[in-house]
Design a protein around this motif. Structure first.
Motif, mmCIF file in Angstrom:
data_model
loop_
_atom_site.group_PDB
_atom_site.id
_atom_site.type_symbol
_atom_site.label_atom_id
_atom_site.label_comp_id
_atom_site.label_asym_id
_atom_site.label_seq_id
_atom_site.Cartn_x
_atom_site.Cartn_y
_atom_site.Cartn_z
ATOM 1 N N LEU A 1 0.829 -1.207 0.000
ATOM 2 C CA LEU A 1 0.000 0.000 0.000
ATOM 3 C C LEU A 1 0.859 1.250 0.000
ATOM 4 N N SER A 2 0.344 2.293 -0.665
ATOM 5 C CA SER A 2 1.078 3.553 -0.713
ATOM 6 C C SER A 2 0.367 4.617 0.096
ATOM 7 N N SER A 3 1.106 5.654 0.455
ATOM 8 C CA SER A 3 0.506 6.733 1.217
ATOM 9 C C SER A 3 -0.317 7.617 0.308
ATOM 10 N N ALA A 4 -1.224 8.417 0.924
ATOM 11 C CA ALA A 4 -2.101 9.301 0.153
ATOM 12 C C ALA A 4 -2.434 10.509 0.987
ATOM 13 N N ALA A 5 -3.028 11.495 0.348
ATOM 14 C CA ALA A 5 -3.480 12.677 1.082
ATOM 15 C C ALA A 5 -4.530 12.265 2.090
ATOM 16 N N GLY A 6 -4.501 12.856 3.257
ATOM 17 C CA GLY A 6 -5.411 12.482 4.335
ATOM 18 C C GLY A 6 -6.796 13.053 4.160
ATOM 19 N N PRO A 7 -7.791 12.410 4.784
ATOM 20 C CA PRO A 7 -9.150 12.920 4.707
ATOM 21 C C PRO A 7 -9.320 14.117 5.624
ATOM 22 N N ARG A 8 -10.376 14.881 5.418
ATOM 23 C CA ARG A 8 -10.648 15.973 6.336
ATOM 24 C C ARG A 8 -11.075 15.382 7.671
ATOM 25 N N ALA A 9 -10.824 16.082 8.735
ATOM 26 C CA ALA A 9 -11.091 15.545 10.075
ATOM 27 C C ALA A 9 -12.562 15.667 10.428
ATOM 28 N N ASP A 10 -13.105 14.629 11.094
ATOM 29 C CA ASP A 10 -14.446 14.755 11.656
ATOM 30 C C ASP A 10 -14.509 14.172 13.063
ATOM 31 N N SER A 11 -13.370 13.704 13.591
ATOM 32 C CA SER A 11 -13.320 13.269 14.988
ATOM 33 C C SER A 11 -11.858 13.238 15.427
ATOM 34 N N ALA A 12 -11.643 13.422 16.713
ATOM 35 C CA ALA A 12 -10.293 13.426 17.247
ATOM 36 C C ALA A 12 -9.888 12.066 17.781
ATOM 37 N N ALA A 13 -10.815 11.116 17.836
ATOM 38 C CA ALA A 13 -10.528 9.805 18.406
ATOM 39 C C ALA A 13 -9.564 9.039 17.505
ATOM 40 N N PRO A 14 -8.497 8.475 18.088
ATOM 41 C CA PRO A 14 -7.582 7.683 17.276
ATOM 42 C C PRO A 14 -8.266 6.405 16.794
ATOM 43 N N VAL A 15 -7.858 5.950 15.626
ATOM 44 C CA VAL A 15 -8.421 4.741 15.036
ATOM 45 C C VAL A 15 -7.294 3.735 14.887
ATOM 46 N N ASP B 1 -9.819 -1.445 14.733
ATOM 47 C CA ASP B 1 -11.085 -0.714 14.603
ATOM 48 C C ASP B 1 -11.568 -0.718 13.155
ATOM 49 N N VAL B 2 -10.654 -0.446 12.238
ATOM 50 C CA VAL B 2 -11.026 -0.409 10.823
ATOM 51 C C VAL B 2 -11.454 -1.791 10.355
ATOM 52 N N GLY C 1 -9.491 -4.702 -2.843
ATOM 53 C CA GLY C 1 -8.478 -4.848 -1.805
ATOM 54 C C GLY C 1 -7.569 -3.645 -1.694
ATOM 55 N N VAL C 2 -7.166 -3.080 -2.837
ATOM 56 C CA VAL C 2 -6.348 -1.867 -2.810
ATOM 57 C C VAL C 2 -7.124 -0.740 -2.145
ATOM 58 N N GLY C 3 -8.420 -0.606 -2.494
ATOM 59 C CA GLY C 3 -9.237 0.455 -1.903
ATOM 60 C C GLY C 3 -9.353 0.321 -0.394
ATOM 61 N N VAL C 4 -9.632 -0.881 0.076
ATOM 62 C CA VAL C 4 -9.782 -1.097 1.516
ATOM 63 C C VAL C 4 -8.442 -0.931 2.226
ATOM 64 N N GLY C 5 -7.385 -1.468 1.640
ATOM 65 C CA GLY C 5 -6.064 -1.336 2.244
ATOM 66 C C GLY C 5 -5.627 0.115 2.337
ATOM 67 N N ALA C 6 -5.878 0.887 1.273
ATOM 68 C CA ALA C 6 -5.516 2.303 1.284
ATOM 69 C C ALA C 6 -6.319 3.059 2.327
ATOM 70 N N ALA C 7 -7.598 2.723 2.479
ATOM 71 C CA ALA C 7 -8.434 3.375 3.497
ATOM 72 C C ALA C 7 -7.900 3.071 4.891
ATOM 73 N N CYS C 8 -7.516 1.816 5.140
ATOM 74 C CA CYS C 8 -6.974 1.443 6.452
ATOM 75 C C CYS C 8 -5.684 2.209 6.724
ATOM 76 N N TRP C 9 -4.786 2.265 5.738
ATOM 77 C CA TRP C 9 -3.529 2.979 5.931
ATOM 78 C C TRP C 9 -3.788 4.452 6.211
ATOM 79 N N LEU C 10 -4.712 5.027 5.457
ATOM 80 C CA LEU C 10 -5.005 6.448 5.602
ATOM 81 C C LEU C 10 -5.541 6.773 6.997
ATOM 82 N N LEU C 11 -6.403 5.906 7.523
ATOM 83 C CA LEU C 11 -7.023 6.162 8.821
ATOM 84 C C LEU C 11 -6.111 5.843 9.995
ATOM 85 N N THR C 12 -5.174 4.917 9.801
ATOM 86 C CA THR C 12 -4.379 4.430 10.937
ATOM 87 C C THR C 12 -2.877 4.566 10.747
ATOM 88 N N LYS C 13 -2.439 4.845 9.529
ATOM 89 C CA LYS C 13 -1.019 4.850 9.168
ATOM 90 C C LYS C 13 -0.380 3.485 9.419
#
Length: 197
Positions: free
Chosen positions: A12-26, A30-31, A156-168
Motif C-alpha cells: 500500500l502507498s501513502s495518500a493525502a489524508g481525509p478531512r477531520a471529523d473526529s479526534a478519536a484515534p483509530v 477498529d477499521v 483490496g487496494v481500496g480497503v487497504g488504502a483506506a486502512c492505511w489512511l485512517l491508521t497509518k
C-alpha cells in the motif's frame, strides 16, 4: 496469477489524508471490525463484459456518503485499470499489468474519516447485492475467475488504502487476502450465474 494480485495489492502507498471529523484515534483493528458493520447500500447496478478482457462496472448509493462506482477495464492479458469513485471524484486508481497491480494512487482528502470507513466497508459488502451474469461463450469458469481476481484486487487496494489512511498502518496480510478472496469469490459466482451467494 491470482497470488500475484494478492501480493501486489498488499503493497500500500501513502495518500493525502481525509478531512477531520473526529479526534478519536483509530486502530487497524477498529477499521477491520468496521468492515463487518452493515452499511446502507441501495440502487445497485452492475455490468460485466468478458469478450476481449474484463469490463466491469458496479454503481450504488452509499447512505450518508453518496454515489460510489467501481470500474474495471482490462485486456485479455489482464492489463488495464481499475477505478473507484465517490460522488464522481476518483479516490482510488489501480493500474494492472499482466494481471498484477503495477501501480496505484489514492486521493481521499474530500472525504471525512467516517465516510472513508463507510466506503471501505461498502467495498467489502456490496458484492452480495450485485446481480450479475455474463455470457462468455462456454468459457465462463476461467474468465469469471479472472474477473473475480481482478475485481478483488481493486477492492483490496481500496480497503487497504483506506486502512492505511485512517491508521497509518497496513492491513494485516491475512485480512487483505480474505477481502480479496471474498470479493473475488462473489464476482466469480455471480458471473457464473450463481445468484444465491
Amino acid at each position: 496469477m491470482l497470488s500475484n494480485w494478492l501480493a501486489a495489492f498488499l503493497l500500500l502507498s501513502s495518500a493525502a489524508g481525509p478531512r477531520a471529523d473526529s479526534a478519536a484515534p483509530v486502530t487497524p483493528e477498529d477499521v477491520i471490525r468496521s468492515l463487518d458493520e452493515s452499511v446502507p447500500v441501495d440502487a445497485v447496478t452492475a455490468t460485466l463484459g468478458l469478450d476481449d478482457g474484463v469490463v466491469l462496472g458496479v454503481d450504488y448509493n452509499l447512505g450518508g456518503v453518496g454515489r460510489v462506482s467501481i470500474m474495471l477495464d482490462t485486456d485479455a492479458a489482464g492489463s488495464g485499470r481499475g477505478l473507484i469513485t465517490v460522488r464522481e471524484a476518483p479516490v482510488v486508481e489501480v493500474v494492472l499489468q499482466d494481471g498484477a497491480v503495477a501501480s496505484k494512487a489514492t486521493e481521499w482528502s474530500a472525504l471525512a474519516p467516517s465516510e472513508v470507513r463507510a466506503v471501505a466497508a461498502s467495498l467489502v459488502q456490496v458484492w452480495s447485492e450485485v446481480e450479475l451474469t455474463a455470457a462468455t461463450n462456454g468459457a465462463q469458469d476461467l474468465k469469471c475467475t479472472i474477473a473475480g481476481g481482478l475485481a478483488g484486487a481493486v477492492a483490496g487496494v481500496g480497503v487497504g488504502a483506506a486502512c492505511w489512511l485512517l491508521t497509518k498502518a497496513d492491513l494485516r496480510v491475512g485480512t487483505g487476502v480474505t477481502i480479496t478472496s471474498n470479493v473475488g469469490g462473489y464476482i466469480t459466482d455471480k458471473c457464473n450465474g450463481v445468484q444465491n451467494k
